[in-house]
Design a protein around this motif. Sequence first.
Motif, PDB file in Angstrom:
ATOM      1  N   ALA A 400       6.578 -10.541  31.924  1.00 34.15           N
ATOM      2  CA  ALA A 400       6.472  -9.341  32.718  1.00 34.15           C
ATOM      3  C   ALA A 400       5.291  -9.303  32.698  1.00 34.15           C
ATOM      4  O   ALA A 400       5.206  -7.726  33.431  1.00 34.15           O
ATOM      5  CB  ALA A 400       7.585  -8.716  31.802  1.00 34.15           C
ATOM      6  N   LEU A 401       4.681  -9.103  33.018  1.00 38.62           N
ATOM      7  CA  LEU A 401       2.845  -8.957  32.143  1.00 38.62           C
ATOM      8  C   LEU A 401       2.935  -8.045  34.274  1.00 38.62           C
ATOM      9  O   LEU A 401       3.286  -9.349  35.228  1.00 38.62           O
ATOM     10  CB  LEU A 401       1.853 -10.057  32.307  1.00 38.62           C
ATOM     11  CG  LEU A 401       1.878 -10.249  30.663  1.00 38.62           C
ATOM     12  CD1 LEU A 401       0.902 -11.308  30.136  1.00 38.62           C
ATOM     13  CD2 LEU A 401       1.932  -8.736  30.068  1.00 38.62           C
ATOM     14  N   HIS A 402       1.635  -7.586  34.257  1.00 42.12           N
ATOM     15  CA  HIS A 402       1.021  -6.930  35.680  1.00 42.12           C
ATOM     16  C   HIS A 402      -0.403  -7.321  35.663  1.00 42.12           C
ATOM     17  O   HIS A 402      -1.195  -6.727  34.442  1.00 42.12           O
ATOM     18  CB  HIS A 402       1.563  -5.508  36.346  1.00 42.12           C
ATOM     19  CG  HIS A 402       3.126  -5.405  35.689  1.00 42.12           C
ATOM     20  ND1 HIS A 402       3.948  -5.304  37.225  1.00 42.12           N
ATOM     21  CD2 HIS A 402       4.490  -4.798  34.866  1.00 42.12           C
ATOM     22  CE1 HIS A 402       5.384  -5.067  36.586  1.00 42.12           C
ATOM     23  NE2 HIS A 402       5.603  -4.973  35.148  1.00 42.12           N
ATOM     24  N   PHE A 403      -0.513  -7.764  36.961  1.00 36.12           N
ATOM     25  CA  PHE A 403      -1.492  -7.561  37.098  1.00 36.12           C
ATOM     26  C   PHE A 403      -2.655  -7.106  37.783  1.00 36.12           C
ATOM     27  O   PHE A 403      -2.215  -7.198  39.487  1.00 36.12           O
ATOM     28  CB  PHE A 403      -2.404  -8.602  36.744  1.00 36.12           C
ATOM     29  CG  PHE A 403      -1.786  -9.699  35.951  1.00 36.12           C
ATOM     30  CD1 PHE A 403      -3.249 -10.224  34.992  1.00 36.12           C
ATOM     31  CD2 PHE A 403      -1.057 -10.584  35.783  1.00 36.12           C
ATOM     32  CE1 PHE A 403      -2.784 -10.626  33.698  1.00 36.12           C
ATOM     33  CE2 PHE A 403      -0.536 -10.901  34.780  1.00 36.12           C
ATOM     34  CZ  PHE A 403      -1.782 -11.125  33.524  1.00 36.12           C
ATOM     35  N   PHE A 404      -3.594  -5.851  37.998  1.00 35.49           N
ATOM     36  CA  PHE A 404      -4.846  -5.514  39.110  1.00 35.49           C
ATOM     37  C   PHE A 404      -5.747  -5.687  39.292  1.00 35.49           C
ATOM     38  O   PHE A 404      -6.844  -5.937  38.415  1.00 35.49           O
ATOM     39  CB  PHE A 404      -3.811  -3.688  38.846  1.00 35.49           C
ATOM     40  CG  PHE A 404      -2.223  -3.207  38.460  1.00 35.49           C
ATOM     41  CD1 PHE A 404      -1.739  -3.492  39.540  1.00 35.49           C
ATOM     42  CD2 PHE A 404      -2.343  -3.491  37.260  1.00 35.49           C
ATOM     43  CE1 PHE A 404      -0.640  -2.958  38.958  1.00 35.49           C
ATOM     44  CE2 PHE A 404      -0.935  -2.785  37.657  1.00 35.49           C
ATOM     45  CZ  PHE A 404      -0.146  -2.730  38.226  1.00 35.49           C
TER      46      PHE A 404
END
Length: 424
Positions: A400-404
């Motif tokens: 569920a990690l998010h990367f930007f």
Amino acid sequence: MLALAGQRRGIEGGNGLAAVTFDRISKIYDDGTRAVNAIELEIVDGEFMVLVGPSGCGKTTALRMVAGLEEISEGVLRIGERVVNHVPSRDRDIAMVFQSYALYPHLSVYDNIAFGLKLKKLPKAEIERRVADAARILGLDEYLKRKPRALSGGQRQRVAMGRAIVREPAAFLMDEPLSNLDAKLRVQMRAEISTLQRDLGVTTIYVTHDQVEAMTMGDRVAVMRKGELQQVDDPQTLYDHPVNLFVGGFIGSPAMNMIEAKVERENGRLAAQMGDQKIALGEETLSARPALKAYEGRPVILGIRPEDLEDAVLAQDTPADQRLTGKVELREALGAELMAHFSVPGARPAFTEDVRELARDAGDDRAAETEGNALLVGRFGARSRIREGEAVEVAVDTRALHFFDPETSLGIYDEDPQGKGATT
């Protein structure tokens, strides 16, 4: 709660439903300020659309343009098939519910609800029928003879809703109608308004600053920032796939943790390096975000939602390379869960303009960039036995990690991260 079962379209004889279409709508004030900039949005018949964003983002201005209370500077606004740019508010077939109840204190509940109908000189029998229908739907039958001062805040808001309902409009416009209520009553009323809207099936545009309200009430949610739409999607998609860092940080409570990281390869696998610690990224993470492979050796902003962090003692099947170690700074026991505030040595909090804006909106005095370790918030199970001042090992749900991208602030998902537009 409202007793609405079997009362589909409980107010009979209305003017039918209507889509509301923003076709590159802008609001420009005399000093050149663009409060709303080229909004393109279609709200379909019967939809519950929520406009949400920080204070000053333009959401109320957008609503007021639909209501005819603000002039439209550029673009075309349609209600149904009709262009209404220059149509007076009274002729737009809409009903508005405001933050203040705007009830007449000297009139009874009945007369407050009936006020607009009397101005239209509707027959007395028709007024009585409409008021009776609205009172039944809203549970106000026994209060019709009372004055507003004898009502609770929730009952006053129902009267304001009743005044809108009896007009049988093509669309409801609601401007932060629950902001004057206490927390418990807000929860009750948002459920009642959602149920009412579904029952009546009237196109509704609802403005709120409260993202929890937005997520629980809207069929779709439009996130605004500085007069522009950032993303328009159903609540779950906003939560799972925010198109940019601003949406990711705004949606979710407590807010997403934002950390500076670097994508590195270790033992043939990609990992997110945060100071002295690494989190291994599994195949499920990479298959959902294939563009992440192109960031090997490059900095990213890592977003971790509090609910995706757990006391490792309670998640012992989490591999060692998907855990963080830190120090507990604050423990908030909430009964069913526990909020753990912990620092991660060597890791740095992300401080982009988006993050600073989100922090300012939340009243966080750490909005300015500071030195020191990243302070994360984890939503732990109630059985956690962590103590303030002690070390803690934290399991990370890497799926569920998010990367930007730190330069564009766009979410990293597809092979071409630029291919994900700022609005959907």
